[in-house]
Motif scaffolding. Structure first.
Motif, PDB file in Angstrom:
ATOM      1  N   THR A  88      -5.474  -1.263 -44.307  1.00 11.84           N
ATOM      2  CA  THR A  88      -4.055  -1.234 -44.649  1.00 11.84           C
ATOM      3  C   THR A  88      -3.849  -0.726 -46.079  1.00 11.84           C
ATOM      4  N   LEU A  89      -2.636  -0.252 -46.305  1.00 15.35           N
ATOM      5  CA  LEU A  89      -2.208   0.134 -47.646  1.00 15.35           C
ATOM      6  C   LEU A  89      -1.522  -1.072 -48.278  1.00 15.35           C
ATOM      7  N   ASP A  90      -2.041  -1.513 -49.398  1.00 18.54           N
ATOM      8  CA  ASP A  90      -1.465  -2.664 -50.084  1.00 18.54           C
ATOM      9  C   ASP A  90       0.012  -2.393 -50.362  1.00 18.54           C
ATOM     10  N   ARG A  91       0.869  -3.318 -49.950  1.00 17.05           N
ATOM     11  CA  ARG A  91       2.303  -3.065 -50.038  1.00 17.05           C
ATOM     12  C   ARG A  91       2.813  -3.069 -51.470  1.00 17.05           C
ATOM     13  N   GLU A  92       2.213  -3.870 -52.342  1.00 12.85           N
ATOM     14  CA  GLU A  92       2.613  -3.845 -53.753  1.00 12.85           C
ATOM     15  C   GLU A  92       2.229  -2.514 -54.393  1.00 12.85           C
ATOM     16  N   LEU A  93       1.034  -2.012 -54.052  1.00  9.11           N
ATOM     17  CA  LEU A  93       0.631  -0.711 -54.566  1.00  9.11           C
ATOM     18  C   LEU A  93       1.542   0.387 -54.036  1.00  9.11           C
ATOM     19  N   ALA A  94       1.923   0.269 -52.769  1.00 13.85           N
ATOM     20  CA  ALA A  94       2.815   1.273 -52.184  1.00 13.85           C
ATOM     21  C   ALA A  94       4.155   1.291 -52.908  1.00 13.85           C
ATOM     22  N   GLU A  95       4.710   0.108 -53.186  1.00 16.21           N
ATOM     23  CA  GLU A  95       5.982   0.033 -53.916  1.00 16.21           C
ATOM     24  C   GLU A  95       5.846   0.622 -55.306  1.00 16.21           C
ATOM     25  N   THR A  96       4.745   0.325 -55.968  1.00 17.73           N
ATOM     26  CA  THR A  96       4.511   0.870 -57.302  1.00 17.73           C
ATOM     27  C   THR A  96       4.405   2.388 -57.255  1.00 17.73           C
ATOM     28  N   ALA A  97       3.675   2.898 -56.269  1.00 15.86           N
ATOM     29  CA  ALA A  97       3.526   4.345 -56.124  1.00 15.86           C
ATOM     30  C   ALA A  97       4.876   5.005 -55.887  1.00 15.86           C
ATOM     31  N   LEU A  98       5.702   4.404 -55.026  1.00 16.50           N
ATOM     32  CA  LEU A  98       7.033   4.956 -54.774  1.00 16.50           C
ATOM     33  C   LEU A  98       7.869   4.986 -56.053  1.00 16.50           C
ATOM     34  N   GLY A  99       7.776   3.932 -56.840  1.00 13.05           N
ATOM     35  CA  GLY A  99       8.510   3.895 -58.096  1.00 13.05           C
ATOM     36  C   GLY A  99       8.083   5.005 -59.037  1.00 13.05           C
ATOM     37  N   ILE A 150       1.049  -2.576 -43.512  1.00  9.49           N
ATOM     38  CA  ILE A 150       1.297  -1.176 -43.169  1.00  9.49           C
ATOM     39  C   ILE A 150       0.014  -0.362 -43.308  1.00  9.49           C
ATOM     40  N   SER A 151      -0.031   0.744 -42.576  1.00  7.41           N
ATOM     41  CA  SER A 151      -1.165   1.656 -42.703  1.00  7.41           C
ATOM     42  C   SER A 151      -0.843   2.843 -43.590  1.00  7.41           C
ATOM     43  N   LYS A 152       0.453   3.201 -43.699  1.00 13.97           N
ATOM     44  CA  LYS A 152       0.820   4.316 -44.569  1.00 13.97           C
ATOM     45  C   LYS A 152       2.319   4.336 -44.796  1.00 13.97           C
ATOM     46  N   VAL A 153       2.716   5.144 -45.818  1.00  3.00           N
ATOM     47  CA  VAL A 153       4.114   5.389 -46.144  1.00  3.00           C
ATOM     48  C   VAL A 153       4.391   6.872 -45.935  1.00  3.00           C
ATOM     49  N   LEU A 154       5.537   7.194 -45.335  1.00  4.65           N
ATOM     50  CA  LEU A 154       5.953   8.569 -45.140  1.00  4.65           C
ATOM     51  C   LEU A 154       7.133   8.850 -46.055  1.00  4.65           C
ATOM     52  N   LEU A 155       7.133  10.022 -46.699  1.00  2.32           N
ATOM     53  CA  LEU A 155       8.146  10.350 -47.701  1.00  2.32           C
ATOM     54  C   LEU A 155       8.851  11.657 -47.372  1.00  2.32           C
ATOM     55  N   ARG A 156      10.142  11.710 -47.715  1.00 10.06           N
ATOM     56  CA  ARG A 156      10.902  12.951 -47.656  1.00 10.06           C
ATOM     57  C   ARG A 156      11.788  13.020 -48.894  1.00 10.06           C
ATOM     58  N   HIS A 157      12.047  14.245 -49.370  1.00 14.26           N
ATOM     59  CA  HIS A 157      12.910  14.452 -50.527  1.00 14.26           C
ATOM     60  C   HIS A 157      14.100  15.294 -50.093  1.00 14.26           C
ATOM     61  N   PRO A 158      15.287  15.001 -50.592  1.00 15.79           N
ATOM     62  CA  PRO A 158      16.462  15.754 -50.138  1.00 15.79           C
ATOM     63  C   PRO A 158      16.486  17.215 -50.567  1.00 15.79           C
ATOM     64  N   VAL A 172       1.269  11.686 -60.178  1.00 16.21           N
ATOM     65  CA  VAL A 172       1.626  10.385 -60.756  1.00 16.21           C
ATOM     66  C   VAL A 172       1.011   9.193 -60.031  1.00 16.21           C
ATOM     67  N   VAL A 173       0.578   9.379 -58.777  1.00 19.08           N
ATOM     68  CA  VAL A 173       0.100   8.243 -57.995  1.00 19.08           C
ATOM     69  C   VAL A 173      -1.295   7.796 -58.414  1.00 19.08           C
ATOM     70  N   GLY A 174      -2.152   8.734 -58.790  1.00 23.23           N
ATOM     71  CA  GLY A 174      -3.504   8.381 -59.213  1.00 23.23           C
ATOM     72  C   GLY A 174      -4.276   7.667 -58.118  1.00 23.23           C
ATOM     73  N   SER A 175      -4.890   6.534 -58.475  1.00 22.70           N
ATOM     74  CA  SER A 175      -5.730   5.800 -57.525  1.00 22.70           C
ATOM     75  C   SER A 175      -4.945   4.764 -56.708  1.00 22.70           C
ATOM     76  N   LEU A 176      -3.624   4.772 -56.833  1.00 23.38           N
ATOM     77  CA  LEU A 176      -2.836   3.810 -56.060  1.00 23.38           C
ATOM     78  C   LEU A 176      -2.894   4.118 -54.570  1.00 23.38           C
ATOM     79  N   ALA A 177      -3.001   5.406 -54.228  1.00 16.84           N
ATOM     80  CA  ALA A 177      -2.999   5.814 -52.826  1.00 16.84           C
ATOM     81  C   ALA A 177      -3.520   7.235 -52.729  1.00 16.84           C
ATOM     82  N   THR A 178      -3.851   7.652 -51.512  1.00 13.01           N
ATOM     83  CA  THR A 178      -4.178   9.046 -51.228  1.00 13.01           C
ATOM     84  C   THR A 178      -2.917   9.728 -50.728  1.00 13.01           C
TER      85      THR A 178
END
Length: 276
Positions: A88-99, A150-158, A172-178
């Motif tokens: 799983t993708l750590d949810r706190e790391l995912a939130e940090t990466a999104l930020g 969760i296993s992953k986050v999906l992103l879209r930009h307007p 900017v994500v670095g080692s938080l996620a691939t």
């Protein structure tokens, strides 16, 4: 590097590769895969889709064995309908990466694939599914995305293109996620170090097969690690330029049965007149 003849392992992506644009499998592709199996080779689906979203497709393929799902985060046993392995993708790391990403590029729209054999795809307001045929559940606010593993986050930009969003995310994500790009409108965050290659290597080891006997098919940058692992990588005519740049060959498009065209060459006994 020339492909071993005949290969013992065929690894195929789904969307944009084995599947046509309407999510169907052609009769020619099914025939080629059936003859490959008859020749004693193994076919592995290696997809970004989570396990719950491949059940019907694997049934159509007649696959009762292993499948690599979730960009390598899941190893699924179709016959037993269970996950043999998942990360799983750590949810706190995912939130940090999104930020961090939003601090760089402004607001993005997010979705998540939940972990587990019955995990849901949750989408926040503003997110549009790139594959409208895939089921999803809309939530009221971003915080609801994190209510289960969760296993992953999906992103879209307007505004930004997929390439621009992926590049900014990696910066900017670095080692938080691939960070991966797996299709039009599909930039993803997955557990750090997890790729299609890690999942494929694990599945191959369970089958007693190595990279020297593997041929991989794909169409997007998320397939690059798989091409680097396999002995021979085949990009579709519709593939992203980054994947074509590292491919050993380029076949016809997914709409023109590019996978089948190569398999018919590698397994001459599989060549049959394609049915319309």
């Amino acid at each position: 590097m020339a492909a071993p003849l005949p290969p013992a392992l065929i690894a195929t992506d789904l969307d944009g590769t084995l599947l046509r644009g309407d999510d169907t499998l052609s009769e020619r592709s099914l025939d080629a895969l059936a003859r490959v199996a008859a020749a004693g080779a193994r076919h592995l689906v290696v997809t970004g889709r989570p396990a719950p979203r491949v059940r019907a497709l694997l049934a159509a393929l007649g696959t009762g064995g292993l499948a690599v799902c979730g960009q390598g985060a899941q190893l699924y046993d179709a016959g037993a309908d269970r996950l043999l392995w998942s990360v799983t993708l750590d949810r706190e790391l995912a939130e940090t990466a999104l930020g961090k990403i939003e601090a760089e590029v402004g607001e993005v729209y997010a979705a998540v694939d939940q972990d587990g054999i019955d995990g849901l795809t949750l989408i926040e307001p503003g997110y549009l599914m790139p594959h409208p045929t895939l089921p999803s559940v809309r939530v009221e606010r971003r915080g609801d995305l994190w209510r289960a593993p969760i296993s992953k986050v999906l992103l879209r930009h307007p505004v930004l293109s997929d390439d621009e969003l992926a590049s900014a995310a990696r910066s900017v994500v670095g080692s938080l996620a691939t960070v991966t790009m797996s299709g039009p409108g599909t930039v993803e965050l997955q557990p750090c170090g997890i790729t299609k290659a890690t999942g494929l290597a694990m599945a191959a080891a369970r089958l007693g097969l190595g990279r020297e006997s593997a041929v991989a098919f794909g169409d997007m940058p998320n397939d690059i690690p798989m091409f680097q692992w396999a002995a021979h990588g085949v990009a579709m005519a519709n593939a992203h330029p980054e994947l074509k740049a590292v491919a050993d060959e380029v076949t016809t498009s997914n709409e023109d049965d590019g996978v089948a065209a190569v398999l018919e060459r590698l397994f001459p006994a599989a060549a049959r007149r394609a049915r319309q």
